[in-house]
Design a protein around this motif. Structure first.
Motif, PDB file in Angstrom:
ATOM      1  N   HIS A  81     -10.776   5.300   6.636  1.00 56.71           N
ATOM      2  CA  HIS A  81     -11.206   3.976   6.188  1.00 56.71           C
ATOM      3  C   HIS A  81     -12.606   3.999   5.577  1.00 56.71           C
ATOM      4  O   HIS A  81     -13.147   2.935   5.267  1.00 56.71           O
ATOM      5  CB  HIS A  81     -11.215   2.999   7.375  1.00 56.71           C
ATOM      6  CG  HIS A  81      -9.898   2.863   8.054  1.00 56.71           C
ATOM      7  ND1 HIS A  81      -8.697   2.912   7.386  1.00 56.71           N
ATOM      8  CD2 HIS A  81      -9.589   2.663   9.367  1.00 56.71           C
ATOM      9  CE1 HIS A  81      -7.707   2.744   8.240  1.00 56.71           C
ATOM     10  NE2 HIS A  81      -8.218   2.608   9.461  1.00 56.71           N
ATOM     11  N   PHE A  97       1.012   4.044   1.663  1.00 57.40           N
ATOM     12  CA  PHE A  97       1.474   4.607   2.927  1.00 57.40           C
ATOM     13  C   PHE A  97       2.746   3.901   3.407  1.00 57.40           C
ATOM     14  O   PHE A  97       3.744   4.535   3.746  1.00 57.40           O
ATOM     15  CB  PHE A  97       0.368   4.506   3.983  1.00 57.40           C
ATOM     16  CG  PHE A  97       0.717   5.125   5.308  1.00 57.40           C
ATOM     17  CD1 PHE A  97       0.703   6.497   5.474  1.00 57.40           C
ATOM     18  CD2 PHE A  97       1.065   4.324   6.395  1.00 57.40           C
ATOM     19  CE1 PHE A  97       1.028   7.075   6.707  1.00 57.40           C
ATOM     20  CE2 PHE A  97       1.387   4.886   7.621  1.00 57.40           C
ATOM     21  CZ  PHE A  97       1.368   6.267   7.773  1.00 57.40           C
ATOM     22  N   GLU A 130      -8.952  15.034   0.095  1.00 59.74           N
ATOM     23  CA  GLU A 130      -7.523  14.892   0.373  1.00 59.74           C
ATOM     24  C   GLU A 130      -6.909  16.242   0.737  1.00 59.74           C
ATOM     25  O   GLU A 130      -6.060  16.329   1.621  1.00 59.74           O
ATOM     26  CB  GLU A 130      -6.811  14.300  -0.845  1.00 59.74           C
ATOM     27  CG  GLU A 130      -5.344  13.988  -0.615  1.00 59.74           C
ATOM     28  CD  GLU A 130      -4.698  13.305  -1.801  1.00 59.74           C
ATOM     29  OE1 GLU A 130      -3.458  13.370  -1.913  1.00 59.74           O
ATOM     30  OE2 GLU A 130      -5.421  12.708  -2.619  1.00 59.74           O
ATOM     31  N   GLN A 185      -5.279   8.591   8.168  1.00 62.90           N
ATOM     32  CA  GLN A 185      -5.719   7.611   7.181  1.00 62.90           C
ATOM     33  C   GLN A 185      -7.193   7.316   7.425  1.00 62.90           C
ATOM     34  O   GLN A 185      -7.570   6.841   8.506  1.00 62.90           O
ATOM     35  CB  GLN A 185      -4.915   6.315   7.301  1.00 62.90           C
ATOM     36  CG  GLN A 185      -3.480   6.415   6.810  1.00 62.90           C
ATOM     37  CD  GLN A 185      -2.803   5.060   6.825  1.00 62.90           C
ATOM     38  OE1 GLN A 185      -2.656   4.426   7.865  1.00 62.90           O
ATOM     39  NE2 GLN A 185      -2.396   4.598   5.664  1.00 62.90           N
ATOM     40  N   ASP A 201       0.863  -1.180   0.000  1.00 65.05           N
ATOM     41  CA  ASP A 201       0.000   0.000   0.000  1.00 65.05           C
ATOM     42  C   ASP A 201       0.900   1.230   0.000  1.00 65.05           C
ATOM     43  O   ASP A 201       2.053   1.172   0.443  1.00 65.05           O
ATOM     44  CB  ASP A 201      -0.929   0.003   1.221  1.00 65.05           C
ATOM     45  CG  ASP A 201      -0.170   0.207   2.512  1.00 65.05           C
ATOM     46  OD1 ASP A 201      -0.443   1.188   3.201  1.00 65.05           O
ATOM     47  OD2 ASP A 201       0.719  -0.620   2.832  1.00 65.05           O
ATOM     48  N   GLU A 205      -0.577  12.530  10.944  1.00 65.82           N
ATOM     49  CA  GLU A 205      -0.914  11.883   9.678  1.00 65.82           C
ATOM     50  C   GLU A 205      -2.264  11.212   9.860  1.00 65.82           C
ATOM     51  O   GLU A 205      -2.539  10.638  10.924  1.00 65.82           O
ATOM     52  CB  GLU A 205       0.141  10.847   9.289  1.00 65.82           C
ATOM     53  CG  GLU A 205       1.520  11.416   8.995  1.00 65.82           C
ATOM     54  CD  GLU A 205       2.537  10.318   8.756  1.00 65.82           C
ATOM     55  OE1 GLU A 205       2.737   9.929   7.597  1.00 65.82           O
ATOM     56  OE2 GLU A 205       3.123   9.846   9.751  1.00 65.82           O
ATOM     57  N   LYS A 231      -0.565   6.084  17.807  1.00 66.75           N
ATOM     58  CA  LYS A 231      -1.567   5.853  16.762  1.00 66.75           C
ATOM     59  C   LYS A 231      -2.921   5.802  17.451  1.00 66.75           C
ATOM     60  O   LYS A 231      -3.167   4.954  18.306  1.00 66.75           O
ATOM     61  CB  LYS A 231      -1.322   4.534  16.034  1.00 66.75           C
ATOM     62  CG  LYS A 231      -2.463   4.157  15.079  1.00 66.75           C
ATOM     63  CD  LYS A 231      -2.332   2.743  14.547  1.00 66.75           C
ATOM     64  CE  LYS A 231      -3.590   2.324  13.800  1.00 66.75           C
ATOM     65  NZ  LYS A 231      -3.506   0.955  13.261  1.00 66.75           N
ATOM     66  N   ALA A 288     -11.025   5.714  11.173  1.00 65.33           N
ATOM     67  CA  ALA A 288      -9.794   6.399  10.769  1.00 65.33           C
ATOM     68  C   ALA A 288      -8.666   6.042  11.725  1.00 65.33           C
ATOM     69  O   ALA A 288      -8.898   5.607  12.862  1.00 65.33           O
ATOM     70  CB  ALA A 288      -9.995   7.912  10.747  1.00 65.33           C
ATOM     71  N   GLU A 289      -7.444   6.216  11.230  1.00 67.07           N
ATOM     72  CA  GLU A 289      -6.248   6.120  12.058  1.00 67.07           C
ATOM     73  C   GLU A 289      -5.566   7.482  12.033  1.00 67.07           C
ATOM     74  O   GLU A 289      -5.432   8.096  10.978  1.00 67.07           O
ATOM     75  CB  GLU A 289      -5.277   5.063  11.516  1.00 67.07           C
ATOM     76  CG  GLU A 289      -5.850   3.657  11.488  1.00 67.07           C
ATOM     77  CD  GLU A 289      -4.957   2.691  10.722  1.00 67.07           C
ATOM     78  OE1 GLU A 289      -3.973   3.157  10.096  1.00 67.07           O
ATOM     79  OE2 GLU A 289      -5.245   1.490  10.728  1.00 67.07           O
TER      80      GLU A 289
END
Length: 428
Positions: free
Chosen positions: A376, A12, A358, A374, A10, A372, A341, A397-398
């Motif tokens: 989902h 990332f 984005e 990410q 991926d 950061e 995280k 999300a993370e």
């Protein structure tokens, strides 16, 4: 240049690997993309395995390493693929002695019995499933193979057991069938061959105290643990993680005890030439530690944490081992003293009405330094459409965050949640 094939690539994680100084000598190839491996309702391991062999054999250059940082089926399949190419890797049976939850507990009971809970195997498809369970309520019930706490339940009474068994019967096949396909490549003892992927394990409750994960590796028979990460849950009695935080706050003497238990077990099962992470609970009052489970890979969730605190993602460890080299890793050379995280969770089903663009995500990461994000989710979906969630929440999300104190990490996370333009409509 070394040709490194990434199973389940991926963007990332590829970007983290490409940012490593050693990556100047590496050429990364996508053996499969993440979407091909993990995002479907089914896990097509037979097609993945046969397709991977074909791609590797067809490649005109040298195959110097095969790596992966995902859990099942990637971590389970990697030693088989490496063996087919004559590449460094733990042996498949040693990996299974970590990843097959029942087999792992049997092996642990032989060498570190004082650090594990009571357990027993359960066939959820037999009418006498209740009589098979030798534990008192409450206990955990989960498949012998799953990922991300999928189909893991705390069971407190007969009625809950009945509901949980019904749910497991409906959904266990998504991991059981592909796991059984891979079991054919191992030389299994008779007592393990009888407990296939359609079985569960019941375990005594050990989720009291503080949970942490040791990240380490074994190279040429020598074990090294290079970091410990706290796993923090949302509430005192919650089964869902709220964040992983590095470095751990658990005292070093307790960490040393965990390392000693880890070395005893991994040496006993013959695990060598591979990374691992191993999860423990520590009960502070009694100073008792409990071994929860072992994963035969680096934790991808911890990669940005190590980069923020130590100055390098521990993809470096994974890559060095896959190339048959002794890993070299920095310590406390990153820009922050702490990193975490955060798992942004929702505990009831909802429709996603709006997802930030984005550009909006980038604006938030610029506004809240050291973050950061990410996501989902996608607009219009129901959270119940997310794959392989734990049994009690949906992870939407993370958020990776660096800071110089725990308080700073928590404040930055609150800031992200407040300013990120995301809208959910509850369905309850």
């Amino acid at each position: 240049m070394k040709n490194i094939f990434v199973f389940g690539a991926d963007e990332f994680n590829l970007s983290l690997m490409r940012s490593l100084e050693a990556a100047r000598e590496y050429c990364f190839h996508e053996l499969y993309q993440y979407a091909e491996v993990k995002t479907g309702k089914e896990l097509p391991v037979k097609a993945l395995y046969e397709g991977a062999l074909e791609r590797l054999e067809r490649y005109p250059g040298s195959v110097d390493a095969i790596v992966g940082y995902w859990d099942f089926p990637v971590s389970t399949m990697l030693p088989i693929l490496c063996q087919s190419q004559g590449l460094p890797s733990p042996c498949f049976e040693a990996v299974l002695k970590c990843e097959h939850k029942y087999w792992s507990r049997l092996e642990q009971r032989r060498v570190v019995p004082e650090f594990i809970p009571d357990f027993c195997a359960v066939d959820p498809f037999k009418d006498d499933y209740q009589q098979q369970i030798t534990l008192d309520y409450p206990f955990w019930l989960k498949p012998v193979k799953a990922a991300s706490s999928h189909l893991g339940f705390m069971v407190r009474n007969d009625s809950e057991l009945e509901m949980v068994i019904e749910e497991i019967r409906k959904k266990i096949h998504c991991f059981a069938a592909p796991f059984n396909y891979l079991l054919q490549f191992a030389d299994l003892p008779d007592d393990i061959a009888a407990i296939d992927g359609y079985h569960c394990i019941a375990e005594g409750i050990i989720s009291h105290g503080q949970q942490c994960t040791l990240e380490g590796y074994v190279f040429d028979g020598k074990l090294c643990v290079y970091g410990a990460v706290d796993s923090i849950r949302e509430g005192k009695h919650s089964s869902s993680f709220s964040r992983y935080q590095y470095p751990s706050s658990i005292p070093q003497p307790t960490q040393d005890k965990m390392i000693a238990v880890t070395e005893r077990f991994l040496t006993y099962i013959g695990f060598d030439n591979g990374p691992f992470n191993i999860e423990y609970y520590w009960e502070e009052e009694s100073d008792q530690i409990w071994l929860l489970e072992i994963n035969t890979r680096i934790s991808k969730s911890h990669c940005p944490l190590f980069r923020n605190v130590d100055g390098m993602s521990h993809h470096q460890i994974m890559l060095a081992l896959a190339l048959g080299k002794q890993p070299v890793f920095p310590h406390r050379q990153g820009p922050y003293r702490y990193a975490a995280k955060f798992m942004w969770r929702v505990h009831s089903d909802a429709m996603v009405n709006r997802v930030p663009t984005e550009q909006e995500v980038q604006a938030v990461t610029r506004r809240v330094a050291g973050t950061e994000i990410q996501l989902h989710i996608r607009e219009g979906m129901h959270l119940s459409e997310l794959n392989y969630q734990d049994s009690y929440s949906y992870e939407i999300a993370e958020v990776f965050i660096g800071g110089d104190s725990e308080q700073e990490l928590l404040q930055k996370y609150r800031d992200v949640q407040q300013v990120l333009p995301l809208e959910l409509i509850s369905l309850s």
